[in-house]
Design an enzyme around this catalytic site. Structure first.
Site, PDB file in Angstrom:
ATOM      1  N   LYS A   1       9.405 -28.278 -11.966  1.00  0.00           N
ATOM      2  CA  LYS A   1       9.431 -27.829 -13.366  1.00  0.00           C
ATOM      3  C   LYS A   1       8.962 -26.383 -13.531  1.00  0.00           C
ATOM      4  O   LYS A   1       8.356 -25.801 -12.653  1.00  0.00           O
ATOM      5  CB  LYS A   1       8.625 -28.803 -14.226  1.00  0.00           C
ATOM      6  CG  LYS A   1       9.446 -30.084 -14.457  1.00  0.00           C
ATOM      7  CD  LYS A   1       8.928 -30.941 -15.549  1.00  0.00           C
ATOM      8  CE  LYS A   1       9.910 -32.112 -15.737  1.00  0.00           C
ATOM      9  NZ  LYS A   1       9.293 -33.246 -16.392  1.00  0.00           N
TER      10      LYS A   1
ATOM     11  N   ARG B   1       7.915 -39.143 -10.379  1.00  0.00           N
ATOM     12  CA  ARG B   1       9.357 -38.943 -10.589  1.00  0.00           C
ATOM     13  C   ARG B   1       9.749 -37.624  -9.931  1.00  0.00           C
ATOM     14  O   ARG B   1       9.330 -36.564 -10.375  1.00  0.00           O
ATOM     15  CB  ARG B   1       9.648 -38.920 -12.098  1.00  0.00           C
ATOM     16  CG  ARG B   1      11.111 -38.770 -12.457  1.00  0.00           C
ATOM     17  CD  ARG B   1      11.288 -38.712 -13.968  1.00  0.00           C
ATOM     18  NE  ARG B   1      12.698 -38.648 -14.342  1.00  0.00           N
ATOM     19  CZ  ARG B   1      13.411 -37.529 -14.339  1.00  0.00           C
ATOM     20  NH1 ARG B   1      12.860 -36.368 -14.006  1.00  0.00           N
ATOM     21  NH2 ARG B   1      14.682 -37.552 -14.680  1.00  0.00           N
TER      22      ARG B   1
END
Ligand code: HH2
Length: 304
Positions: free
Chosen positions: A240, A274
């Protein structure tokens, strides 16, 4: 340089033994943290958009992720990156359902559908998914809670400030950990009032969803406080933007930064990670969890 108001230091976190059940199947109860492998059947995801937009390629990739050690597959057909365009329901259904139906025949790990739409969730559950990963935490579609409740599916309730279209415009918190905690309490309450059993719920602080760098860091640093609700925590930090902000690299080159985030999240109590890079992160999780299990309290919980 951003000013971080880092939380208190923590004494070692014993692994949660909270049970997580999806469609009657125990997905987790103690033991090592699980890897959720990401499969984006999209052309615009922030990292792998376009790579697996074709259903055959998505299926092949998902099977590879299972071979690499994925404990759960998360299949999504709508990007939630900041500014992403919403996908029409018909298009989302057409992309995600055939992939899930085929995977349900070919893999034994639980399949999660990453969607905020109740019709997509229902069709995915009918096709063999057993978990609904709803980044809107049942707020996006009023029928979602009853779809989950009726099916007995597992559900991921994720925190997000705003919507993917607006969330990174000006994220603002008084006290981010307290606000996420309050959100978890409210959404868990709403889910249970709609008939969803507590053992079907997983909570997720929503790394990157309406958060600045300092918010993401503070949430990850103070993850142990979010374990107080006795539900497994899912963390999605993989590749991210906050990692890019720290290391100055594009999403293509954030696997080492991701490894650090995954290891520390495991150490601070995350139970489901995840990730895009399942093979590497499966090793990271095993080592981080084994070191964590070396403390007396954790060893007791880990091996009970
Ligand atoms: N992050 C993304 C998507 N879904 N679901 C949960 N529960 N937690 C997350 O952190 C999370 C999520 C974003 O990652 P990705 O799916 O790779 O990107 P995109 O939304 O652009 O497809």
């Amino acid at each position: 340089m951003a000013q971080f108001s880092m939380g208190k230091s923590f004494s070692h976190v014993a692994p949660s033994k909270a049970q997580f059940v999806a469609k009657g199947r125990e997905v987790m109860c103690g033991g090592r943290p699980l890897i959720m492998g990401v499969v984006n059947v999209t052309d615009d995801s922030f990292y792998d958009g376009g790579r697996y937009a074709d259903s055959e390629r998505a299926i092949t990739h998902a099977i590879e992720l299972v071979d690499q050690g994925a404990d759960i597959l998360d299949i999504g057909a709508e990007s939630t990156r900041p500014g992403a365009h919403p996908v029409r329901e018909e298009d989302e259904l057409a992309r995600v359902v055939p992939v899930i139906a085929e995977l349900a025949r070919r893999v034994t790990v639980p399949i999660s559908v990453d969607t905020t739409k109740s019709r997509v969730a229902q069709s995915a559950l009918d096709a063999g998914a057993s978990i609904v990963n709803d980044v809107s935490a049942l707020r996006g579609d009023t029928a979602m809670a009853s779809v989950v409740a009726r099916s007995g599916a597992g559900v991921v309730l994720m925190h997000m400030q705003g919507t993917p279209q607006t969330m990174q415009a000006a994220p603002m918190y008084g006290e981010v950990v307290a606000e996420v905690m309050q959100f978890f309490n409210e959404r868990m309450q709403a889910a249970m009032e709609a008939g969803i059993a507590k053992m079907n719920i997983v909570l997720d602080p929503g790394i990157g969803f309406g958060k600045l760098l300092e918010h993401n860091l503070e949430l990850l640093n103070r993850l142990p406080e979010l374990t107080m609700l006795d539900r497994p925590l899912l963390v999605g930090a993989s590749r991210k933007a906050f990692i890019g902000q720290l290391v100055g690299r594009s999403a293509e080159h954030r696997e080492w930064g991701t490894a650090a985030a995954v290891a520390l999240a495991v150490d601070r109590g995350a139970r489901i990670l995840r990730v895009h890079d399942v093979g590497i992160m499966a090793d990271v999780v095993k080592v981080a969890a084994a070191i964590g299990a070396g403390s007396p309290s954790a060893r007791q919980a880990y091996h009970a």
